[in-house]
Scaffold this motif. Structure first.
Motif, mmCIF file in Angstrom:
data_model
loop_
_atom_site.group_PDB
_atom_site.id
_atom_site.type_symbol
_atom_site.label_atom_id
_atom_site.label_comp_id
_atom_site.label_asym_id
_atom_site.label_seq_id
_atom_site.Cartn_x
_atom_site.Cartn_y
_atom_site.Cartn_z
ATOM 1 N N SER A 286 0.769 -1.011 0.095
ATOM 2 C CA SER A 286 0.121 0.004 -0.019
ATOM 3 C C SER A 286 0.960 1.183 -0.039
ATOM 4 O O SER A 286 1.873 1.214 0.432
ATOM 5 C CB SER A 286 -0.837 -0.121 1.257
ATOM 6 O OG SER A 286 -1.410 1.332 1.608
ATOM 7 N N PHE A 287 0.246 2.198 -0.550
ATOM 8 C CA PHE A 287 0.962 3.706 -0.515
ATOM 9 C C PHE A 287 0.530 4.524 0.817
ATOM 10 O O PHE A 287 0.795 5.714 1.006
ATOM 11 C CB PHE A 287 0.486 4.192 -1.719
ATOM 12 C CG PHE A 287 1.117 3.811 -3.166
ATOM 13 C CD1 PHE A 287 2.474 4.254 -3.443
ATOM 14 C CD2 PHE A 287 0.517 2.885 -3.749
ATOM 15 C CE1 PHE A 287 2.993 3.926 -4.643
ATOM 16 C CE2 PHE A 287 1.238 2.417 -5.059
ATOM 17 C CZ PHE A 287 2.472 2.890 -5.352
ATOM 18 N N SER A 288 -0.252 3.645 1.667
ATOM 19 C CA SER A 288 -0.884 4.574 2.598
ATOM 20 C C SER A 288 -0.101 5.128 3.609
ATOM 21 O O SER A 288 -0.141 6.367 3.696
ATOM 22 C CB SER A 288 -2.286 3.714 3.304
ATOM 23 O OG SER A 288 -1.554 2.621 4.153
ATOM 24 N N ILE B 9 -6.623 9.419 -11.270
ATOM 25 C CA ILE B 9 -5.932 10.628 -10.781
ATOM 26 C C ILE B 9 -5.042 9.926 -9.635
ATOM 27 O O ILE B 9 -3.829 10.410 -9.344
ATOM 28 C CB ILE B 9 -6.730 11.741 -10.120
ATOM 29 C CG1 ILE B 9 -5.922 12.956 -9.679
ATOM 30 C CG2 ILE B 9 -7.695 11.204 -9.020
ATOM 31 C CD1 ILE B 9 -5.416 13.605 -10.847
ATOM 32 N N VAL B 10 -5.585 9.038 -8.865
ATOM 33 C CA VAL B 10 -4.763 8.277 -7.834
ATOM 34 C C VAL B 10 -3.923 7.340 -8.568
ATOM 35 O O VAL B 10 -2.472 7.352 -7.768
ATOM 36 C CB VAL B 10 -5.808 7.458 -7.076
ATOM 37 C CG1 VAL B 10 -4.868 6.673 -6.110
ATOM 38 C CG2 VAL B 10 -6.739 8.405 -6.180
ATOM 39 N N GLN B 11 -3.777 6.849 -9.668
ATOM 40 C CA GLN B 11 -2.935 6.085 -10.216
ATOM 41 C C GLN B 11 -1.796 7.178 -10.655
ATOM 42 O O GLN B 11 -0.609 6.543 -10.527
ATOM 43 C CB GLN B 11 -3.304 5.244 -11.414
ATOM 44 C CG GLN B 11 -4.337 4.120 -11.263
ATOM 45 C CD GLN B 11 -4.912 3.697 -12.518
ATOM 46 O OE1 GLN B 11 -3.910 3.418 -13.503
ATOM 47 N NE2 GLN B 11 -6.020 3.270 -12.639
ATOM 48 N N THR C 118 -3.333 7.462 2.543
ATOM 49 C CA THR C 118 -4.382 7.022 3.387
ATOM 50 C C THR C 118 -5.653 7.526 2.922
ATOM 51 O O THR C 118 -5.922 8.907 2.799
ATOM 52 C CB THR C 118 -4.203 7.113 4.877
ATOM 53 O OG1 THR C 118 -2.926 6.537 5.525
ATOM 54 C CG2 THR C 118 -5.460 6.849 5.661
ATOM 55 N N GLY C 119 -6.810 6.898 2.639
ATOM 56 C CA GLY C 119 -7.999 7.290 2.111
ATOM 57 C C GLY C 119 -8.330 7.186 0.573
ATOM 58 O O GLY C 119 -9.279 7.114 0.303
ATOM 59 N N THR C 120 -7.106 7.214 -0.001
ATOM 60 C CA THR C 120 -7.319 7.156 -1.483
ATOM 61 C C THR C 120 -7.251 5.680 -1.941
ATOM 62 O O THR C 120 -7.561 5.369 -2.934
ATOM 63 C CB THR C 120 -6.302 8.001 -2.188
ATOM 64 O OG1 THR C 120 -4.987 7.372 -1.875
ATOM 65 C CG2 THR C 120 -6.098 9.254 -1.939
ATOM 66 N N ARG C 121 -6.682 4.920 -1.062
ATOM 67 C CA ARG C 121 -6.748 3.557 -1.243
ATOM 68 C C ARG C 121 -6.118 3.013 -2.603
ATOM 69 O O ARG C 121 -6.784 2.541 -3.646
ATOM 70 C CB ARG C 121 -8.125 2.914 -1.311
ATOM 71 C CG ARG C 121 -8.440 3.119 0.223
ATOM 72 C CD ARG C 121 -7.904 2.589 1.289
ATOM 73 N NE ARG C 121 -8.446 2.631 2.590
ATOM 74 C CZ ARG C 121 -7.684 3.062 3.523
ATOM 75 N NH1 ARG C 121 -6.527 2.979 3.641
ATOM 76 N NH2 ARG C 121 -8.544 3.350 4.775
ATOM 77 N N CYS C 122 -4.842 3.385 -2.839
ATOM 78 C CA CYS C 122 -4.097 2.711 -4.014
ATOM 79 C C CYS C 122 -3.042 1.544 -3.126
ATOM 80 O O CYS C 122 -2.411 1.981 -2.367
ATOM 81 C CB CYS C 122 -3.302 3.869 -4.509
ATOM 82 S SG CYS C 122 -2.378 3.180 -5.952
ATOM 83 N N ALA C 123 -3.356 0.382 -3.700
ATOM 84 C CA ALA C 123 -2.639 -0.645 -3.286
ATOM 85 C C ALA C 123 -2.653 -1.783 -4.213
ATOM 86 O O ALA C 123 -3.246 -1.733 -5.049
ATOM 87 C CB ALA C 123 -2.989 -1.220 -2.012
#
Length: 194
Positions: free
Chosen positions: A32-34, A83-85, A40-45
């Motif tokens: 995870s990148f959190s 955008i998160v990617q 945290t909150g964008t949930r990119c993992a």
């Protein structure tokens, strides 16, 4: 779970569960990148499910977990937003790596301050090295929640009761290094003054 992998500074510690012999037959790894990049909150993992990993169904038959995970991902998940990617992509740029390293170093320094201050005040302290969390044994046999209430009511500092992590966490309390230097120093001043 690998959201904390960036905090490992000891070269003798594994950075992946798969560095441990036999793990491919019994473990799933989450990355995870959190924590390292503040996602945290964008949930990119991502999740690593080895094709060799099997589990037992209710009827005791073996089930290939990778096939189940792949079906879930293929039919129920639309992916991380674009955008998160792009934000995650930026983490791997030279500037992104430098920023993440600086952030991780900052939080590890906060952890060091917390450990030193609590140890100096007579608390039994664990963690804070290779991790952004510090655990302490609650004093005077207080329960995790009683210690939480005491800190909240007397010094206005919040942490996490260890019992929230299961029965083995009872009698312990977790403090996070994820904060500003000023807040960490003020919290330690308040806790150690009592």
């Amino acid at each position: 779970m690998r959201p904390y992998e960036a905090f490992i500074t000891d070269p003798s510690l594994p950075h992946s569960i798969y560095e441990i012999e036999g793990a491919r037959d019994c473990a799933i790894e989450f990355r995870s990148f959190s924590k390292n990049a503040g996602f945290t909150g964008t949930r990119c993992a991502l999740t690593v499910v080895p094709k060799t990993l099997k589990a037992k169904a209710l009827d005791a038959s073996e089930v290939e977990l990778w096939k189940l995970w792949n079906r879930r991902q293929s039919t129920k998940f639309n992916g991380v937003s674009y955008i998160v990617q792009r934000g995650a992509e930026a983490v791997y740029s030279e500037a992104g790596k430098a920023q993440v390293n600086a952030l991780v170093s900052f939080y590890l320094e906060n952890a060091k301050i917390i450990c030193e201050q609590l140890t100096g005040a007579g608390f039994e302290v664990y963690g804070g090295v290779n991790a952004p969390y510090i655990w302490l044994k609650t004093p005077n046999n207080l329960s995790s929640w009683d210690f939480f209430d005491k800190l909240l009511q007397t010094v206005h500092v919040v942490g996490t009761p260890g019992s929230g992590f299961g029965a083995a966490g009872e009698g312990y309390f977790r403090i996070s290094a994820f904060n500003s230097r000023e807040n960490v120093q003020e919290a330690m001043k308040r806790i150690t003054a009592k």
